[in-house]
Design an enzyme around this catalytic site. Structure first.
Site, PDB file in Angstrom:
ATOM      1  N   GLU A 247      31.662  35.552  38.729  1.00 55.91           N
ATOM      2  CA  GLU A 247      32.191  34.834  39.896  1.00 55.91           C
ATOM      3  C   GLU A 247      32.996  33.594  39.474  1.00 55.91           C
ATOM      4  OE1 GLU A 247      29.891  32.727  43.598  1.00 55.91           O
ATOM      5  OE2 GLU A 247      29.193  34.695  42.962  1.00 55.91           O
ATOM      6  N   HIS A 265      30.596  34.977  48.481  1.00 54.70           N
ATOM      7  CA  HIS A 265      29.431  34.085  48.374  1.00 54.70           C
ATOM      8  C   HIS A 265      29.224  33.289  49.669  1.00 54.70           C
ATOM      9  CE1 HIS A 265      26.790  32.067  45.108  1.00 54.70           C
ATOM     10  NE2 HIS A 265      26.195  31.988  46.294  1.00 54.70           N
TER      11      HIS A 265
END
Length: 299
Positions: A247, A265
């Site tokens: 990420e 997220h």
């Protein structure tokens, strides 16, 4: 309103944009500064790694770092403790928001909501018919919740309301045996050395080819390469992901798959949750810097 003077107010660095209500609360008691060096307190998010080098660069005045998250896998906690720096997190207040997203991802995947949205946006021709874009529901499904903490227990309550049968997998359980009976596997465990790649090629092979995987915990809990391979060969029916191993980078192979739902997220991303999380950060800073005590949400 604090009666501290401008000269006496502790210096706090906020390393992220926060809701206006949180910024106002911070500004009432602290001098907000633009850099970490020399600050007595710092507010960070999981996007920032707090290791020994970061702590040393912040300087010896640092007394507390408030993490705008419930997880602390972005911290070297030993390095913080050895320097006498308190670390706080934001438990409880994001439980429902994250659980809601997990269930929303499940429904988006099994009811093919994302796939249908993409089809409409591409302006593909379509016509309602008895066999058109059939999905399934959560009723009577076995939902395995990996990590029976606050969020995991709330997910179990919510899927139960949809008619699913939730079960839990904790540290002491035989995960492989539990995976084999699950229709949905929802991950809610913290990222630790023990849970890194907890869902690897062996775990994925233990799952039914009709099962789906949902991850709203941390990306590194899943071996993303192994997940892509399982999805590509059809040994797993689908995946819904809010977090990623590297990420904010997302594997390009995931982007090409229709049986995947992806979000950036968003687990705690409701205004109510993010404000409440911010106020817990403020409370922790006040406890350490103004009241000289350990905060109730110290890690």
């Amino acid at each position: 309103m604090s009666d501290w003077s401008e000269q006496e107010r502790p210096r706090v660095h906020v390393a992220t944009r926060v809701p206006e209500e949180v910024e106002q609360a911070l500004a009432r008691d602290f001098e907000l500064v633009s850099a970490a060096f020399g600050a007595a307190g710092i507010v960070v998010t999981p996007a920032l790694t707090v290791d020994a080098a970061y702590l040393d660069a912040a300087g010896p005045e640092l007394r507390i770092i408030a993490n705008y998250a419930v997880g602390t896998d972005n911290f070297d906690l030993d390095a913080a403790r050895s320097r006498g720096v308190v670390v706080s997190n934001t438990p409880d207040v994001l439980t429902n928001a994250t659980a809601e997203l997990a269930v929303g991802l499940m429904l988006a995947l099994v009811r093919r909501i994302g796939e249908g949205d993409r089809m409409i946006r591409r302006r593909d021709p379509w016509q309602i018919a008895p066999e058109f874009m059939l999905g399934t529901g959560l009723a009577d499904k076995e939902v395995l919740v990996v990590g029976p903490g606050r969020i995991g227990r709330r997910v179990a309550e919510l899927v139960g309301a949809h008619g699913a049968r939730p079960t839990f997998a904790g540290r002491a359980d035989d995960l492989g045996a539990l995976l084999s009976g699950a229709d949905v596997v929802s991950l809610h465990c913290p990222l630790t050395p023990e849970t890194h790649h907890l869902i690897d090629s062996h775990a994925l092979a233990a799952m039914k080819p009709t099962a789906i995987l949902v991850n709203t915990s941390r990306g590194q809990v899943v071996d993303e390469g192994a997940l892509v391979a399982a999805l590509q060969i059809g040994s797993l029916a689908g995946a819904a992901l809010d977090v990623y191993e590297f990420e904010p980078d997302v594997a390009k192979e995931l982007l090409a798959l229709e049986n995947v739902v992806l979000t950036p997220h968003l687990g705690s991303a409701t205004r109510e949750a993010r404000v409440a999380m911010g106020m817990l950060c403020v409370e922790a800073l006040r406890a350490v810097l103004l009241e000289g005590r350990s905060p109730r949400n110290a890690v």
